[in-house]
Write a protein that holds these residues in place. Sequence first.
Motif, PDB file in Angstrom:
ATOM      1  N   CYS A  35      -3.582   1.351  -0.451  1.00 26.04           N
ATOM      2  CA  CYS A  35      -4.924   1.165   0.068  1.00 26.04           C
ATOM      3  C   CYS A  35      -5.923   1.737  -0.914  1.00 26.04           C
ATOM      4  O   CYS A  35      -5.647   2.704  -1.583  1.00 26.04           O
ATOM      5  N   CYS A  36      -7.024   1.091  -1.011  1.00 21.69           N
ATOM      6  CA  CYS A  36      -8.134   1.608  -1.795  1.00 21.69           C
ATOM      7  C   CYS A  36      -7.707   2.103  -3.170  1.00 21.69           C
ATOM      8  O   CYS A  36      -7.676   3.285  -3.456  1.00 21.69           O
ATOM      9  N   TRP A  37      -7.394   1.146  -4.013  1.00 18.03           N
ATOM     10  CA  TRP A  37      -6.857   1.488  -5.334  1.00 18.03           C
ATOM     11  C   TRP A  37      -7.794   2.385  -6.123  1.00 18.03           C
ATOM     12  O   TRP A  37      -7.360   3.177  -6.955  1.00 18.03           O
ATOM     13  N   ARG A  38      -9.068   2.235  -5.888  1.00 19.60           N
ATOM     14  CA  ARG A  38     -10.015   3.045  -6.647  1.00 19.60           C
ATOM     15  C   ARG A  38      -9.800   4.530  -6.382  1.00 19.60           C
ATOM     16  O   ARG A  38      -9.999   5.368  -7.258  1.00 19.60           O
ATOM     17  N   ALA A  39      -9.366   4.828  -5.172  1.00 14.75           N
ATOM     18  CA  ALA A  39      -9.181   6.233  -4.823  1.00 14.75           C
ATOM     19  C   ALA A  39      -7.814   6.761  -5.241  1.00 14.75           C
ATOM     20  O   ALA A  39      -7.590   7.967  -5.279  1.00 14.75           O
ATOM     21  N   SER A 222      -1.407   0.641   4.943  1.00 15.09           N
ATOM     22  CA  SER A 222      -1.299   2.070   5.133  1.00 15.09           C
ATOM     23  C   SER A 222      -0.742   2.536   6.462  1.00 15.09           C
ATOM     24  O   SER A 222       0.071   3.443   6.488  1.00 15.09           O
TER      25      SER A 222
END
Length: 279
Positions: A35-39, A222
């Motif tokens: 989830c949320c690859w940027r994070a 997730s």
Amino acid sequence: MGRQPCCDKLGVKKGPWTGEEDNKLINFILTNGQCCWRAVPKLAGLRRCGKSCRLRWTNYLRPDLKRGLLSGDEEKLVIDLHASLGNRWSKIAAKLPGRTDNEIKNHWNTHIKKKLVKMGIDPVTHEPLNKETNISSSYSTTNNNNPKSQEDNNHVPSTEHNGASISSDENSSLCSSDNVSSNDSNLLDNNITQESDPFLLSYLLNDEPPLVEASSDWEFQSSEAHNYCSNVTLDNTSMLLDCQDFGIHDFDFDSFDDADMNILNILEAIDNNDGPKGS
DNA sequence: AAGATCGACAACCGCTTTTGT
DNA sequence: CACAAAAGCGGTTGTCGATCT
């Protein structure tokens, strides 16, 4: 205002991944899911761009990846699909469970393209490069849905299994029947033409589930991921690591699925500190 | 044996598409 | 509907091992 870069370029590491980085990413994904690859880089303690993490995971670390050269049947399927879909690698990859678009694209550019050219077939149009000399060629791409090909259909070779065979030594790979599912074989056995099989073409052009759901376990997100990871994967991973001490064959081999084996291989490689080749 | 060349593939770049607000 | 952010995608490049000279 312009679009922000996908990540802060400063302090972001580039180049081949190390075993340690792979380990961090694997552990993070197994624990938290995708989830949320940027994070991800920040949370996983990696000095990488989120995009780079996503690519590393999807192209290399995912446990459901097959690795290794494409089988003859897979190669043939790729040719057929390429004839229908063109360079839409992700669509093609979706029909080959355990294979990534990058892998297929690379294989196409380094192997298949050359084979086709050697056989006198244009890898772009799937038509004979020299129609005069290739009329008798027995290779076929099944790309009869290509309107241009249909105009020339007398010259378009065909890959059907109806007795046609490749005369050069290429046929050893293009026509071998290694290990493709029966669904794949069925697909190969049929000409994919818009006229003869509009449903199949439609299927190919849409985001349908893959022919074989080998990777379905890994398409969790997730919420499911946590359960999956805590209940299955991490247990399996630690168990698998334990197994290394004994040797995998000391255990009931049937209890390991492909994904488990892949995790084991990756972790083993990381443990040996050279990562699964690629780094 | 050493350097040059080639081939394979992992990784990056930048554009497009999708999704969320 | 407009905009921004995130993800997806395909082309290209960089790196490394194998092979050749």
